[in-house]
Structure formats: structure tokens, C-alpha cells
Design an enzyme around this catalytic site. Structure first.
Site, PDB file in Angstrom:
ATOM      1  N   GLU A 251     -58.803  13.604 -44.154  1.00 30.49           N
ATOM      2  CA  GLU A 251     -58.041  13.505 -42.917  1.00 30.49           C
ATOM      3  C   GLU A 251     -57.065  14.677 -42.802  1.00 30.49           C
ATOM      4  OE1 GLU A 251     -56.452   9.553 -42.249  1.00 30.49           O
ATOM      5  OE2 GLU A 251     -58.080   8.625 -43.399  1.00 30.49           O
TER       6      GLU A 251
ATOM      7  N   TRP B 286     -60.329  -2.445 -43.292  1.00 30.43           N
ATOM      8  CA  TRP B 286     -59.194  -1.773 -43.922  1.00 30.43           C
ATOM      9  C   TRP B 286     -58.020  -2.751 -43.828  1.00 30.43           C
ATOM     10  CZ3 TRP B 286     -58.341   2.303 -46.889  1.00 30.43           C
ATOM     11  CH2 TRP B 286     -57.020   2.721 -47.077  1.00 30.43           C
TER      12      TRP B 286
END
Length: 457
Positions: A245, A433
Site C-alpha cells: 500500500e 478484515w
């Protein structure tokens, strides 16, 4: 409530793990143990065509839905289809019954709680399960090893993959050590395929420069792949999940080249490769989180892609739904223009956030489980509201010091909205998540909505 739905109070309490069953809240969603199948009436349907489709009688549907007018069905109305029942005949076997109904003996055995399929007898009534869409399920965990193992043991029967998070990459192309042995043992015992996650960021660093150092250097890229293969072979991981990311925009092509190299190397060893990507709504979407994530390239190169469709309600920002369905839909619809549906996993966060209001720049919201959200709402006797546009529940309260709060969380309704989206677009899977945030309603509904694919058999 239990008497209305012809079930027991204990069954409702257990399924929802209600913290205080004698103190329900206005607006609180409750999952009811049910054996019926919901059906939304479509234009042109009749009660007779619906009954034929579900292989039940018109009378059975009428009994389950006493308020409907069989001669005036209203499109968009939800009715409930009763169970299919089979009366065992002399000489029948479980496998013959399964073949007749187009299902499996295993599904009938599971539905009826049977221990020995040979112990059926004439006159015995069996519930015949209806087919459900099959789906793959992944779950990340960033818990400590022992806690992660406990989470996997609790829900591992509903997981296709399990992904401990994560092995941090280093500037020399190696990986930071990571304690995952107990989690991996738990995953294997639950027949959940372990997936190795590598990442470039931490709670204190975006990792942009770290990713640049590795992705822009051919020698380091090769070394990183070798490091991954070493861990996978030593610990029994079956696939790789790359979660890079905040990659610099100028490293977009470097990232794509790294993916191609990784896929080539891992496929020849029999491993699969997946990536996690930021929630984009167009290829032109710019920003440090988005630009370097090339949806088309990821969809073309890797085996599947996990859309990180959450964090609109970021802990450092103002209060809002964490994973609003209207925003998720936009991401999925863009992804489908460049990635096949059978390569897409829908990301689903399973935690709640509590913001102090009015929001002050720099303030950080508290993160906890949906179960804790209900406990907190109960403690402060808050009414729960539901944002129909975002398909997300929320409530407000004032604490003992006089501070106002706003809490956004997930419940059965918001979970159902995400499941319906995955079904609508026939997506390959759902990725959670993250484990460690108790949410019993989710797992009960997931099991009810889908047949979870188990590849590790």
C-alpha cells in the site's frame, strides 16, 4: 419474540450471543433461527410458479405466509419458502434420496444432524437442503499467535483461506520474522488453506520508500520472491497475498513487473498468488493509495484480487459508515470492467468505531467489535438507527463525563447487504478484515447464505 417466530429464547440468545437478552434496544437487529428460505417476488411470478421452482406445495407456502393474497402477488415483497421434506421409503438409501433432489448425501446428513447415513428408516422425515451459491472465504488476522489460533478454531469451518498478517518486507529483500506456528496449525486442522501475506507498511510508516527500494531493483525483487518461497516451503503456506500500500505512483509499472515475476516463479512451484488493492472507482483515480494499484494488470496477472472495500469511516477522520454499501458497489462495478468476477473477493471489515463528537482534527476513534458496540449501546440505553443508503447501523450516546459519541458498526442487516452484493455479481469470494472482533451474527448468516468452498480436502 421467540413465540412469534416459533423458536426458543435460548436459541435466539445463543445465535446472537446477546449480552443482555432482557434489555433489547430499539432498532437492534436480531438473527432468528429459521428453516425457511426468503424469496423476493418478481414481476410475472405466481404462487404456483414459485412453488414449482422450490419443489414445495402452494398450500405449504400459504401456511408459511398467511397474510399473502395468492391471486395478487406484489413484486418486491418477500415471502418465506418452507423446508422441503422427504418421507423415507422402504429400501431407499441416503445417496438415492440425494440424487433424486439434486443435492449431496453430505448436505442432507449435515442438515439433519445425522451421524450415520445408514441409520435412516422407512417413515423417517428428512429435511432436504436447498442449493446455495458456493463461495470462497478468506480471513486475515493480525492477532498474536495464540489469540489468532483461538479465532481460527472458532470460525475456521467457514474459511477457505486463512491469512496471518503479516510478514513485513525489508530493504534487503528479506522478511521480518513472524510468529505464526499456532495459527497455521489451527488453520490446517480446520482445512483452511494458509496464505502468506507480505506488506510494506506499519502502524507508524506508510512504507512508500521501502516499496520503492525493492520494486525498483531487479535483484531485490528476485531476492524477495526467494524469501517468500523459503517461508512458504518451511511453514506450509499454499499461496501468497501481496498487500503493498501507499506505493509511489512512479512505481506502478515496477509493481506490475514484480507481480508478473512473482506469478511466474510461484506458479511453477504450484503456489497461487493474490493481491489486496485499494478501493478504486476508476482507473484515473489518483492519490498515493490508488494510483499504483493497476486493477487491469492485477486482474490479468494474479489468481485473485481482494478489494479492500472498507475504511471510508477512517479512525482518524470524522464519523461515518466504515464500509457503506453504496460506495462498495461503485468499487465493485468498476472492478468488474477490468477483472473477471471469478477473480474478485469483496472485502468486509468486521469491527466498530466510536468517535467523539463533534470531531476534532487529529482525534482518533476507538475500534472494537460489533458485540462491544451492542454492549455500549445497551449501557447507555441508546436507540440504534440504520442508514439505508450506506446500509450501516449507528447510534449516539453521552458518556459519564458529558462527552458525546457516535458509533458506526456492523449488524445482521449490513452483513446481509454485503452478502447480497457478492451474490448479485457472482463474485468469487469474501475476505474478512479481520478476525479478533467477535461478530456471531455474521458467521451464522454466512453459513446460511452460502456453501463455503473447502479446497484443502
Amino acid at each position: 419474540m421467540a413465540s412469534i417466530y416459533h423458536t426458543s429464547m435460548n436459541a435466539i440468545i445463543q445465535l446472537n450471543q446477546l449480552p443482555n437478552p432482557r434489555e433489547l434496544l430499539i432498532g437492534q437487529a436480531i438473527v432468528i433461527p429459521d428453516t425457511t428460505t426468503p424469496h423476493i417476488i418478481q414481476f410475472g411470478e405466481t404462487l404456483w410458479s414459485i412453488a414449482s421452482n422450490y419443489e414445495v406445495s402452494v398450500q405449504a407456502i400459504q401456511q408459511a405466509n398467511p397474510t399473502i393474497n395468492p391471486y395478487n402477488l406484489i413484486p418486491g415483497t418477500t415471502i418465506y419458502i418452507p423446508q422441503r421434506l422427504h418421507l423415507v421409503q422402504p429400501g431407499e438409501t441416503m445417496w438415492q434420496i440425494a440424487a433424486y433432489y439434486g443435492t449431496t448425501a453430505e448436505a442432507i446428513i449435515k442438515q439433519n444432524g445425522l451421524h450415520n447415513p445408514d441409520n435412516i428408516y422407512p417413515g423417517m422425515v428428512l429435511i432436504i437442503p436447498r442449493p446455495k451459491p458456493s463461495i470462497e472465504i478468506n480471513a486475515y488476522s493480525y492477532q498474536q499467535d495464540e489469540e489468532g489460533a483461538e479465532s481460527v478454531n472458532a470460525v475456521g469451518n467457514l474459511l477457505t483461506y486463512f491469512t496471518p498478517f503479516s510478514y513485513m518486507i525489508k530493504e534487503d529483500g528479506t522478511l521480518e520474522p513472524f510468529a505464526d506456528e499456532l495459527m497455521l496449525n489451527a488453520a490446517k486442522s480446520q482445512q483452511a488453506i494458509p496464505m502468506l501475506a507480505i506488506s510494506n507498511f506499519s502502524s507508524t510508516s506508510t512504507g512508500s520508500n521501502l516499496a520503492h527500494v525493492v520494486l525498483s531493483n531487479q535483484e531485490l525483487r528476485e531476492k524477495l520472491i526467494n524469501s517468500c518461497l523459503k517461508v512458504m516451503e518451511e511453514k506450509g503456506y499454499r499461496g501468497l497475498n501481496i498487500d503493498f500500500e501507499y506505493v509511489l505512483p512512479e512505481d506502478r509499472e515496477n509493481y506490475n513487473e514484480f507481480l508478473q515475476l512473482t506469478v511466474n516463479r510461484l506458479h511453477e512451484r504450484g503456489y497461487f498468488v493474490s493481491t489486496a488493492v485499494a478501493p478504486k472507482t476508476s482507473n484515473e483515480q489518483e492519490g498515493l493509495l490508488y494510483t499504483a494499484h493497476d486493477y487491469e494488470a492485477h486482474g490479468r496477472l494474479v489468481d485473485f484480487v481482494i478489494l479492500m472495500t472498507y475504511e471510508w469511516g477512517w479512525r482518524g477522520g470524522p464519523p461515518r459508515a466504515i464500509s457503506p454499501i453504496n460506495q462498495i458497489r461503485r468499487v465493485v462495478e468498476y472492478a468488474l470492467t477490468v477483472i473477471p468476477a471469478q477473480k474478485i473477493f469483496l472485502g468486509f471489515q468486521i469491527y466498530a468505531r466510536d468517535w467523539k463528537i463533534p470531531h476534532v482534527e487529529g482525534a482518533i476513534a476507538e475500534t472494537f467489535s460489533p458485540q462491544e458496540a451492542i454492549r455500549r449501546a445497551t449501557r447507555y440505553k441508546s436507540e440504534i438507527f440504520y442508514d439505508e443508503n450506506a446500509q450501516s447501523p449507528f447510534f449516539r450516546y453521552v458518556d459519564e463525563s458529558g462527552q458525546a459519541h457516535e458509533v458506526w458498526f456492523e449488524d445482521a442487516r449490513s452483513a446481509r447487504a454485503k452478502f447480497n452484493l457478492a451474490k448479485e455479481y457472482n463474485l468469487r469470494g469474501i475476505s474478512y478484515w479481520a478476525l479478533g472482533y467477535p461478530f456471531p451474527q455474521n458467521w451464522a448468516l454466512l453459513n446460511d447464505y452460502f456453501d463455503i468452498i473447502k479446497l484443502n480436502r
